[in-house]
Design a protein around this motif. Structure first.
Motif, short mmCIF file in Angstrom:
data_model
loop_
_atom_site.label_atom_id
_atom_site.label_comp_id
_atom_site.label_asym_id
_atom_site.label_seq_id
_atom_site.Cartn_x
_atom_site.Cartn_y
_atom_site.Cartn_z
N UNK A 84 0.70 -1.08 -0.11
CA UNK A 84 0.07 0.00 -0.19
C UNK A 84 0.95 1.27 0.01
N UNK A 85 0.23 2.28 -0.82
CA UNK A 85 0.93 3.62 -0.55
C UNK A 85 0.73 4.43 0.79
N UNK A 86 1.56 5.38 1.17
CA UNK A 86 0.99 5.77 2.27
C UNK A 86 -0.16 6.53 2.18
N UNK A 87 -0.98 6.57 3.25
CA UNK A 87 -2.11 6.97 2.88
C UNK A 87 -3.32 6.09 2.55
N UNK A 88 -2.75 4.96 1.93
CA UNK A 88 -3.52 3.88 1.36
C UNK A 88 -4.69 3.26 2.31
N UNK A 89 -5.77 2.66 1.90
CA UNK A 89 -6.74 1.92 2.72
C UNK A 89 -6.77 0.39 2.50
#
Length: 240
Positions: free
Chosen positions: A149-154
């Motif tokens: 996941x990217x930072x800020x991903x859910x």
């Protein structure tokens, strides 16, 4: 509830690939809804969750996607997103690829390491997958989710609610749930936290059967009531 050696193997999933929709429809007929209804409401919930968070998703991973049941809803609610369907069952992936050759990428998974680099996806979604996976493997897999996941991903996981007796009956009579062990919401929420996710939430879903669907707008007031047929937990990757 721990599960060590009775999880369904890829070969077992393969045997249900061609007949999955038919078997699913037979198993849920008492609900008055179709498999497509159950697939769409989950993806719509994912879209609504991101919208409330002020986010969008350009890169989506459908984890345990099977034959691609969620592809059409994803294309409806996230029309511009790149969608990857990941599964351990090669046969299921082949069926999905034939159904939706141009709408998603179908990738095989060894059950351990997600075959993508760090910080690839904005949203990772799983619909009724983790109760098929040995419970002792959940934490490592969720750490894999966090890695890609990217930072800020859910991260968003839907599961059957073990507190609901109708759900328990459906699982106990479903041929592809023979080796499934349901997961209590508190357990899944705790595993998300242990895997490093933050802003963790829980919502219960599906209180009203199909013949009373006109009452479903009222369900928004019941999301904290632990009697819904299904639930979802979600978390966010904050740190890199």
């Amino acid at each position: 509830m721990m599960l060590d050696s009775t999880a369904m193997t890829p070969a077992e999933f393969d045997q249900f690939a061609d007949a999955y929709r038919t078997l699913h429809h037979q198993n849920i007929r008492f609900s008055g809804e179709s498999p497509e209804f159950f697939a769409e409401y989950k993806v719509k919930d994912a879209w609504e969750l991101l919208w409330k968070q002020g986010k969008s998703a350009t890169w989506i991973l459908d984890f345990g996607a099977g034959i691609g049941t969620s592809v059409a809803p994803f294309r409806k609610y996230f029309p511009r997103a790149s969608l990857t369907c990941l599964d351990v069952s090669e046969k299921s992936l082949a069926v999905g690829r034939a159904r939706y050759p141009d709408l998603a990428e179908f990738r095989a998974f060894d059950g351990k390491r997600i075959p993508f680099p760090e910080n690839t996806f904005d949203l990772i979604f799983a619909a009724g997958v983790f109760h098929h996976i040995p419970h002792g493997e959940h934490l490592d897999l969720l750490r894999e989710w966090r890695r890609v996941l990217r930072p800020g991903g859910t991260a968003l996981l839907f599961e059957h609610n073990p507190f609901n007796p109708i759900t328990r009956h459906a699982v106990n009579t479903c041929p592809f749930d023979d080796n499934a062990h349901l997961i209590y919401p508190s357990e899944l929420r705790r595993r998300l936290r242990e895997a490093g996710f933050e802003q963790i939430g829980l919502r219960y879903r599906l209180f009203v059967p199909g013949f009373l669907r006109f009452l479903r707008p009222l369900e928004r007031w019941l999301s904290a009531c632990p009697l819904g047929a299904q639930y979802f937990v979600h978390g966010v990757k904050i740190a890199p």
